[in-house]
Enzyme design. Structure first.
Site, PDB file in Angstrom:
ATOM      1  N   ASP A   1       3.408   8.635   7.158  1.00 33.14           N
ATOM      2  CA  ASP A   1       2.204   9.430   7.325  1.00 33.14           C
ATOM      3  C   ASP A   1       2.630  10.872   7.605  1.00 33.14           C
ATOM      4  OD1 ASP A   1      -0.607   9.846   7.627  1.00 33.14           O
ATOM      5  OD2 ASP A   1      -0.305   9.893   9.787  1.00 33.14           O
TER       6      ASP A   1
ATOM      7  N   ASP B   1       0.138  13.868   8.976  1.00 34.58           N
ATOM      8  CA  ASP B   1      -0.495  14.425  10.172  1.00 34.58           C
ATOM      9  C   ASP B   1      -0.184  13.573  11.390  1.00 34.58           C
ATOM     10  OD1 ASP B   1      -1.997  16.682   9.056  1.00 34.58           O
ATOM     11  OD2 ASP B   1      -3.132  15.153   7.981  1.00 34.58           O
TER      12      ASP B   1
END
Length: 342
Positions: free
Chosen positions: A26, A28
């Site tokens: 991922d 963010d």
């Protein structure tokens, strides 16, 4: 231990970047927050890549196209190509293309990432409900997305047009803290229409399928900061996961995690990719990790011993994820976490 039987964090005698061929990361809250690199991310990813691990960046944020994300990562010191980036815009565009004829018009409520992904699938992005769209697609459009765009979506959906959403993350990490994500915007349109969108992003299967198709991963490790997207997505895909505590998940949320939200491994940040993981074992009526022993007593989680905060958290997870521990965790996990500074 399978995801379906997860009752405690797992150990690994081998460094994770050696035990898995591909990291599905991922962005963010894991690699960066508010556009700035998170501590230790650049160095850790460089070391993992140089040792032969494939790095793929998997994001529910549909705003930016892969080439823009790749440029940003490279500027931060994490060299990346557009093919290394997989977005929920790509996943939802594939989902739409499987249901509509080539050339169909799709009303876009979001940013350029969605428009580019739709064109790659032979679909035509349009901007108005009066453009005769065959579908509506909604993705994160940034903090300045006009309210009128939500109204445009409602006009089309209320005329019977099918509705798709890139993802439903309610929040997103920003430079100044946590702010509303695409899921909050989806709620606005749901209220205005009473409809339910088809969703592609993590934790749902279309996103995992898109990732595997694009990376060819054989033994993948999902790396994320969110239990309800990254970790649940790994659970749904039947692959292992590493939770890093650099984003939205804190110790209390982790201890209270439902079975599908329980990661295989837990670490402070991306340095966890480069190390093995300590074993959590049954010990003295509870569970131990490193110098800590966790158990239940008087309706609370109890922590004895000494050592690193992470080892204490891992031991607490093992207790909290038992039937007896779930009740104790709901009553009082605060003292144990406070002792760890978490």
């Amino acid at each position: 231990m399978s995801q379906q039987s997860r009752t405690r964090p797992s150990g690994s005698a081998t460094a994770l970047n050696e035990a898995y061929d591909t990291a599905l990361l991922d962005l963010d809250g894991v690699v960066y927050a508010g556009g700035e690199a998170i501590a230790y991310a650049v160095e850790s990813l460089g070391t993992a890549r140089d040792a032969g691990m494939r790095l793929a960046y998997v994001t529910n944020n549909a705003l930016r196209p892969p080439d823009t994300v790749a440029v940003h990562l490279t500027e931060l010191g994490v060299p990346a190509e557009p093919a290394d980036v997989i977005t929920s815009a790509q996943a939802v565009s594939r989902l739409i293309a499987e249901q509509l004829p080539a050339g169909s018009k799709v009303l876009v409520i979001g940013g350029d990432g969605l428009r580019i992904a739709l064109r790659e699938r032979g679909l035509e992005p349009v901007e108005s409900a009066d453009d005769d769209p065959a579908a509506v697609v909604q993705g994160y459009g940034g903090p300045d997305l006009p309210w009128a765009r939500f109204a445009e979506a409602c006009y089309a959906i209320n005329r019977g047009v099918p509705w798709f959403a890139s993802n439903t993350d309610l929040t997103i990490p920003g430079a100044r803290g946590i702010m509303p994500g695409n899921g909050a915007a989806v709620e606005v349109v749901r209220i205005g229409t009473g409809a339910e969108p088809q969703v592609a992003g993590k934790p749902l299967p279309p996103m995992h399928r898109e990732t595997i198709l694009r990376t060819g991963a054989r033994k993948a490790l999902v790396v994320g900061d969110r239990l309800d997207t990254d970790i649940e997505g790994a659970f749904n895909g039947g692959v292992d996961s590493l939770l890093v505590l650099t984003g939205v998940t804190d110790g209390a949320r982790l201890l209270a995690a439902e079975p599908e939200h329980r990661p295989t491994y837990v670490d402070a940040d991306l340095r966890g990719l480069l190390t093995g993981q300590p074993e959590v074992t049954e010990r003295d009526g509870g569970f131990g990790c490193g110098g800590w022993t966790a158990s239940t007593g008087a309706g609370a989680l109890v922590l004895d011993g000494d050592g690193t905060a992470l080892d204490g958290l891992r031991a607490l997870c093992a207790v909290a994820w038992t039937d007896a521990g779930e009740g104790a965790c709901a009553l009082d996990a605060g003292k144990a976490l406070a002792r760890l500074g978490l």
